[in-house]
Motif scaffolding. Structure first.
Motif, PDB file in Angstrom:
ATOM      1  N   TYR A 233      -0.332  -3.079   9.317  1.00  0.00           N
ATOM      2  CA  TYR A 233       0.548  -2.885   8.165  1.00  0.00           C
ATOM      3  C   TYR A 233       1.796  -2.211   8.712  1.00  0.00           C
ATOM      4  O   TYR A 233       1.739  -1.103   9.241  1.00  0.00           O
ATOM      5  CB  TYR A 233      -0.124  -1.990   7.129  1.00  0.00           C
ATOM      6  CG  TYR A 233       0.642  -1.885   5.826  1.00  0.00           C
ATOM      7  CD1 TYR A 233       0.353  -2.729   4.757  1.00  0.00           C
ATOM      8  CD2 TYR A 233       1.652  -0.940   5.667  1.00  0.00           C
ATOM      9  CE1 TYR A 233       1.045  -2.634   3.568  1.00  0.00           C
ATOM     10  CE2 TYR A 233       2.357  -0.843   4.474  1.00  0.00           C
ATOM     11  CZ  TYR A 233       2.046  -1.687   3.425  1.00  0.00           C
ATOM     12  OH  TYR A 233       2.739  -1.599   2.241  1.00  0.00           O
TER      13      TYR A 233
ATOM     14  N   GLU B 219       6.626  -4.618   4.988  1.00  0.00           N
ATOM     15  CA  GLU B 219       5.293  -4.280   4.488  1.00  0.00           C
ATOM     16  C   GLU B 219       4.625  -5.424   3.723  1.00  0.00           C
ATOM     17  O   GLU B 219       5.270  -6.098   2.932  1.00  0.00           O
ATOM     18  CB  GLU B 219       5.384  -3.064   3.558  1.00  0.00           C
ATOM     19  CG  GLU B 219       5.899  -1.831   4.253  1.00  0.00           C
ATOM     20  CD  GLU B 219       6.021  -0.651   3.292  1.00  0.00           C
ATOM     21  OE1 GLU B 219       5.136  -0.474   2.448  1.00  0.00           O
ATOM     22  OE2 GLU B 219       7.009   0.094   3.414  1.00  0.00           O
TER      23      GLU B 219
ATOM     24  N   SER C 222      -4.604  -0.986   8.737  1.00  0.00           N
ATOM     25  CA  SER C 222      -4.245   0.169   9.561  1.00  0.00           C
ATOM     26  C   SER C 222      -2.772   0.061   9.925  1.00  0.00           C
ATOM     27  O   SER C 222      -2.132  -0.956   9.655  1.00  0.00           O
ATOM     28  CB  SER C 222      -5.075   0.200  10.839  1.00  0.00           C
ATOM     29  OG  SER C 222      -4.513  -0.683  11.795  1.00  0.00           O
ATOM     30  N   TYR C 223      -2.245   1.100  10.552  1.00  0.00           N
ATOM     31  CA  TYR C 223      -0.836   1.068  10.942  1.00  0.00           C
ATOM     32  C   TYR C 223      -0.583   0.109  12.098  1.00  0.00           C
ATOM     33  O   TYR C 223       0.555  -0.108  12.488  1.00  0.00           O
ATOM     34  CB  TYR C 223      -0.346   2.471  11.293  1.00  0.00           C
ATOM     35  CG  TYR C 223      -0.222   3.380  10.094  1.00  0.00           C
ATOM     36  CD1 TYR C 223       0.101   2.858   8.849  1.00  0.00           C
ATOM     37  CD2 TYR C 223      -0.426   4.751  10.191  1.00  0.00           C
ATOM     38  CE1 TYR C 223       0.205   3.671   7.734  1.00  0.00           C
ATOM     39  CE2 TYR C 223      -0.325   5.580   9.085  1.00  0.00           C
ATOM     40  CZ  TYR C 223      -0.004   5.035   7.860  1.00  0.00           C
ATOM     41  OH  TYR C 223       0.100   5.836   6.764  1.00  0.00           O
ATOM     42  N   MET C 224      -1.659  -0.481  12.650  1.00  0.00           N
ATOM     43  CA  MET C 224      -1.448  -1.509  13.659  1.00  0.00           C
ATOM     44  C   MET C 224      -1.005  -2.809  12.985  1.00  0.00           C
ATOM     45  O   MET C 224      -0.243  -3.573  13.543  1.00  0.00           O
ATOM     46  CB  MET C 224      -2.750  -1.804  14.410  1.00  0.00           C
ATOM     47  CG  MET C 224      -3.510  -0.587  14.830  1.00  0.00           C
ATOM     48  SD  MET C 224      -3.142  -0.184  16.508  1.00  0.00           S
ATOM     49  CE  MET C 224      -4.694  -0.601  17.234  1.00  0.00           C
TER      50      MET C 224
ATOM     51  N   VAL D   6       0.867  -1.169   0.000  1.00  0.00           N
ATOM     52  CA  VAL D   6       0.000   0.000   0.000  1.00  0.00           C
ATOM     53  C   VAL D   6       0.912   1.229   0.000  1.00  0.00           C
ATOM     54  O   VAL D   6       1.793   1.339   0.850  1.00  0.00           O
ATOM     55  CB  VAL D   6      -0.924   0.004   1.233  1.00  0.00           C
ATOM     56  CG1 VAL D   6      -1.856   1.203   1.192  1.00  0.00           C
ATOM     57  CG2 VAL D   6      -1.736  -1.288   1.285  1.00  0.00           C
TER      58      VAL D   6
ATOM     59  N   MET E 143       4.710  -0.134   8.840  1.00  0.00           N
ATOM     60  CA  MET E 143       5.414   0.943   8.147  1.00  0.00           C
ATOM     61  C   MET E 143       6.825   1.059   8.724  1.00  0.00           C
ATOM     62  O   MET E 143       7.006   1.053   9.942  1.00  0.00           O
ATOM     63  CB  MET E 143       4.693   2.269   8.372  1.00  0.00           C
ATOM     64  CG  MET E 143       3.378   2.387   7.645  1.00  0.00           C
ATOM     65  SD  MET E 143       3.597   2.618   5.877  1.00  0.00           S
ATOM     66  CE  MET E 143       3.904   4.390   5.821  1.00  0.00           C
ATOM     67  N   PRO E 144       7.824   1.198   7.843  1.00  0.00           N
ATOM     68  CA  PRO E 144       9.184   1.357   8.352  1.00  0.00           C
ATOM     69  C   PRO E 144       9.337   2.657   9.140  1.00  0.00           C
ATOM     70  O   PRO E 144       8.750   3.684   8.776  1.00  0.00           O
ATOM     71  CB  PRO E 144      10.049   1.400   7.091  1.00  0.00           C
ATOM     72  CG  PRO E 144       9.163   1.249   5.939  1.00  0.00           C
ATOM     73  CD  PRO E 144       7.750   1.164   6.381  1.00  0.00           C
TER      74      PRO E 144
END
Ligand code: FES
Ligand code: FES
Lengths: 152, 788
Positions: B710, B692, B706-708, B191, B712-713
């Protein structure tokens, strides 16, 4: 309820709903749109502001809980037309690209430099762990923070 | 100016909170919109009951696909026609901006609720009752062709079955090979996640019949063209699209989305501004995703290590519908690049593009080229190992050595020196010292691996003649206009768009160099169809090579006119005038005019008494020039990246210990900005390799929304990258630039994965999360035990 607080040094009194988030209050009621919203789970740090000098994710706090406090947003850092040393350092080290994460990054970096007078690279990287940037790969943000050591 | 690290002109506004992104805009009397989205991956819509919602407090209207159809608003389009190997055209389903009969992914657009406040719109959205008949979803790329067709008349869910290359020649290479190396490769779905979520505000002025759309777009002109011509939303000359500050794009904001069409249409229909701002989870569901390929590849190798053939069989997932650039990404941006920078005389590439009940997949940073690079670099690694050769030597042996080089598939590469950047990278990364470092890691109980990756990209998208012959709907030239104001400052209008790339600075540096005007006096204008000339926007590392070249050409025209005026004023011949550092001089005399004087003079035509006109007879007054630039060829950035990882076998956790890259981007205008582009690309590529993954379960629910979920670096995931360059200027554009925006994302996934596989001695797919690596190590151990 009636909210009374200081934002960027200005006294503010405004009526707000109990469930208004601090970030919405700042953006919509005060029209300070420099504070951004990047997520809905309090994980990106785009919305970081200072409440009583400490960095806070303003999407994770109700406006009413800031009652009586002093809030600083990105708009409140410049003094007499001069950029804050951290802002200056971000410019010098190309610590921003699209600028969307930048206000949150700058606010978090200032807090980091207040709590760590002379942080190592690792401490800087760990310290910015709550802020996501999709553009810079973080390297120049780290350089920007390093460049501002001793100036905050 | 060109070649120096000029600090960015645009930074101050962003650093002080004065950037103006779409969500920051509030229009007088604006209303707020919320989309009703499908909770199901695949369903029939039996009915939509909006009655209750329409009566709710503050609600202005609830609009559905039927209203859209009644107003004759067209659907979304795929902009690049691909022809299958049997000669038939690709098959694209209707793609209405609001679904009418079926929904095809979770997040698909069903209705729009518009209210006086956002809260009221959200509350009313809960009252819209959509009656769905849920159907079995097709969620998996690999299964799509064997599953039930999700779109009527599209057999096997197959959009196209495309091929490139000479199959007979490749078969011959394989039959005469000393060794054939095969590999299964998965390129995981991503994404894009620009930090600014998408947003749109529509505004219609009934007295002038003008429609304005403020939106998060990488190319407002193209969006307007598509929405006027295909969606029949509003005539182009009365339709304005403004893309103000845009918080990152990476491809995901190239194409107009359903939301753009619907919001602009709603504003016109209601005659009231309508604002929509995407929430993050919504953007996970509805932004176009990237990658998602499953590939079988094979190389034919001679006993001396020469690669003589390459075969590629790919299934590319398009998602629920074919988005604007979805069909070119896994074909012309991918197929020709599978050769990498190797001199492989025969290659064949087959791509089957399939529909599934997932979000549409389109261009994401690199678009096709990361997928190509991943496959060739992974299989070259495997081949070297199976041949018992050093992986670095094996690559060098197969590099293209002479330029220009016509590859066996499509591209004619004008310039490069691949040994140069590879050797430089080997030195910088201290390849010679690797074994020692590996032993040191081992002493700490850690596994160390080294991975190489080399790449070329085809950038400077794109030469119109070439791309239109390959099926593109439009040529991809670029435009520029330079307006010299009478007082000597300059406005430069470009059709490209900046959303982090720093065009305000880089383009000003070009103009400053060419015209001798300080950077502070040059304003770059972009992002508003009412201001700039038509342009094709920003993607495919094209802005500098194509847009910058248009600017450079327009500057040349300014100088040419300036020379004629100077000659007239200085009583010399135009061909004798020299222009240098902002001055027009007559050599060997002290006669000169500054650029500023000439600009001023251009606005003062006519004779005043004794004073004769500065302009030669018949010359038009004013100083403004437009140029269109259509490149003669793609540009071909290339480079070598080397990654070293250290893995803790007890947890499977991978740490990128060092990362070195040496890239050849041709000439650099602003090395500081170039470095920033590399860093960002690397973070995204390393993110793909290690963290990711967009994961749909078998019912088509996006598990990582969500960022929970997925990953993200973040800053502590990376070491400090080591960066250096070599330079062979591009011959296809006047600036000699090649493009740098995508290199990091293209080169890094294979560099990291080759290092991981080197460290653990067994295969693992991206993202190589701690859990997967730990399992791979465990499986390897039990396999070894069994064998023993
Ligand atoms: S908006 Fe993402 S943490 Fe607050
Ligand atoms: S500069 Fe774009 S997200 Fe950080």
């Amino acid at each position: 309820m009636k909210l009374s607080l200081k934002v960027n040094g200005k006294k503010i009194e405004k009526e707000v709903d109990d469930n208004t988030l601090l970030v919405s209050f700042i953006r919509e009621n005060l029209n300070l749109t420099g504070t951004h919203v990047g997520c809905d789970t309090s994980q990106c740090g785009s919305c970081v502001v200072h409440v009583n000098g400490k960095s806070v994710k303003s999407c994770a706090m109700f406006a009413v809980d800031a009652n009586g406090s002093e809030v600083t947003t990105i708009e409140g850092l410049e003094k007499d037309g001069k950029l804050h040393p951290v802002q200056e350092s971000f410019k010098k080290h190309h610590g921003l690209q699209c600028g969307y994460c930048t206000p949150g990054m700058v606010m978090s970096s200032i807090d980091l430099l207040k709590s760590h007078k002379n942080p190592t690279e690792e401490e800087i990287r760990k310290g910015l762990e709550g802020n996501i940037c999709r553009c810079t790969g973080y390297q120049n943000i780290v350089a920007s923070v390093k460049g501002a050591i001793g100036k905050v | 100016m060109i070649g120096s690290k000029v600090e960015r002109k645009e930074d101050k506004k962003f650093l002080t909170g004065k950037g103006r992104y779409t969500a920051d805009i509030t229009l007088h009397n604006q209303s707020y919109a919320v989309f009703i989205r499908s909770p199901h991956a695949r369903a029939k819509i039996k009915g939509i009951d909006t009655a209750k919602a329409k009566k709710a407090s503050g609600v202005i209207d609830v609009l559905t696909g039927k209203d859209l159809a009644d107003d004759k608003i067209g659907g979304l389009i795929a902009g690049w026609k691909i022809v299958s190997k049997d000669g038939t055209d690709m098959k694209c389903p209707a793609h209405p901006a609001l679904a009418t009969d079926t929904v095809n992914y979770v997040g698909d657009h069903v209705a729009l609720v518009i209210a006086e406040s956002l809260q009221e719109a959200k509350d009313a959205a809960d009252l819209v009752n959509v009656d769905y008949k849920v159907l079995k979803a097709v969620a998996n790329t690999g299964d799509a062709m064997n599953a039930e067709a999700i779109h009527e008349g599209i057999d096997k869910n197959l959009c196209f079955d495309w091929e490139l290359g000479d199959k007979a020649k490749v078969d011959e290479a394989f039959s005469s090979a000393d060794k054939v190396v095969e590999m299964d490769i998965v390129n995981n779905r991503l994404v894009p996640n620009a930090m600014e979520p998408r947003a749109s505000i529509g505004d219609y002025n009934s007295s002038s019949d003008e429609l304005t759309l403020y939106t998060t777009s990488q190319n407002p002109h193209l969006s307007r063209l598509v929405m006027s011509a295909f969606n029949a939303l509003h005539p182009e000359h009365k339709f304005r699209i403004v893309a103000p500050d845009v918080g990152g794009g990476f491809g995901s904001k190239i194409y107009p989305y359903s939301e753009d069409v619907v919001i602009a249409w709603a504003a016109k229909r209601l005659q009231r501004p309508v604002k929509w701002v995407c929430e993050r989870t919504e953007s996970f569901l509805s932004d176009c995703h990237g990658r998602d390929h499953i590939t079988k590849a094979a190389v034919a190798v001679k006993s001396d290590g020469t690669v003589t053939g390459l075969k590629v069989d790919t299934i590319a997932n398009l998602g629920g519908y074919a988005s604007l650039f979805a069909t070119v990404t896994p074909t012309y941006l991918y197929g020709p690049l599978v050769l990498g920078l190797y001199n492989i005389p025969a290659a064949y590439c087959n791509v089957k593009a399939v529909y599934t009940n997932t979000a549409p997949v389109d261009a994401y940073r690199g678009a096709g080229r990361p997928e190509a690079t991943y496959l060739i670099e992974r299989i070259m690694d495997k081949a070297a190992k199976e041949m018992g050769m050093d992986r670095a030597e094996f690559r060098k042996k197969n590099f293209i050595k002479q330029f220009p080089h016509q590859q066996c598939l499509v591209h004619n590469i004008d310039s490069g020196d691949y040994d140069a950047h590879f050797d430089k990278a080997l030195n910088l990364a201290d390849y010679a010292g690797f074994e020692k470092r590996k032993a040191e890691s081992a002493a700490k109980g850690k596994l160390r691996g080294i991975g190489f990756s080399t790449y070329i990209e085809a950038c400077g998208i794109a030469p119109s003649a070439a791309v239109m012959s390959l099926g593109a709907g439009v040529g991809l030239w670029e435009s520029a206009e330079i307006r010299f104001n009478p007082t000597g400052n300059i406005s430069v209008f470009t059709g490209t768009h900046s959303h982090g790339q720093g065009h305000d600075t880089t383009f000003a540096q070009i103009v400053s160099d060419k015209l001798g005007v300080p950077v502070e006096n040059i304003e770059i204008v972009h992002g508003d169809t009412d201001k700039g000339p038509f342009g094709m926007g920003t993607y495919g590392s094209r802005s500098l090579a194509v847009g910058g070249s248009a600017i450079s050409k327009a500057c040349d025209k300014i100088v040419e006119k300036g020379k004629a005026v100077a000659a007239n004023m200085l009583e010399a011949k135009p061909e004798d005038i020299e222009f240098k550092d902002g001055e027009f001089i007559v050599p060997n005399t002290n006669k000169k005019k500054t650029m500023g004087e000439i600009a001023f003079a251009c606005y003062l035509p006519g004779t005043y008494g004794e004073i004769k006109s500065p302009l030669p007879e018949g010359m038009e007054p004013g100083l403004k020039e437009t140029a269109f630039y259509d490149p003669v060829n793609f540009s071909f950035p290339a480079g070598s990246h080397i990654c070293e990882v250290e893995i803790d076998p007890t947890t499977g956790e991978t740490k990128v210990d060092t990362y070195t890259c040496v890239d050849d981007f041709g000439n650099l205008i602003n090395p500081m900005i170039v470095e920033g582009q590399i860093h960002g690309g690397l973070a995204q590529g390393i993110g793909q390799a290690l963290y990711e993954n967009a994961y749909y379960d078998e019912t088509g629910q996006l598990v990582t929304a969500s960022y929970m979920d997925y990953c993200m670096p973040r800053a502590d995931n990376f070491p400090e990258f080591r960066i250096d360059y070599t330079c062979t200027p591009a011959t296809s554009n006047p600036l000699g630039v090649k493009g740098c925006g995508e290199a990091g994302a293209i080169a890094s996934p294979p560099a990291v994965m080759n290092a991981v596989v080197d460290a653990i001695g067994t295969e693992v797919t991206m993202p190589a999360t701690a859990e997967k690596v730990w399992r791979a190590l465990k499986d390897k151990k039990s396999a070894q035990k069994k064998a023993a």
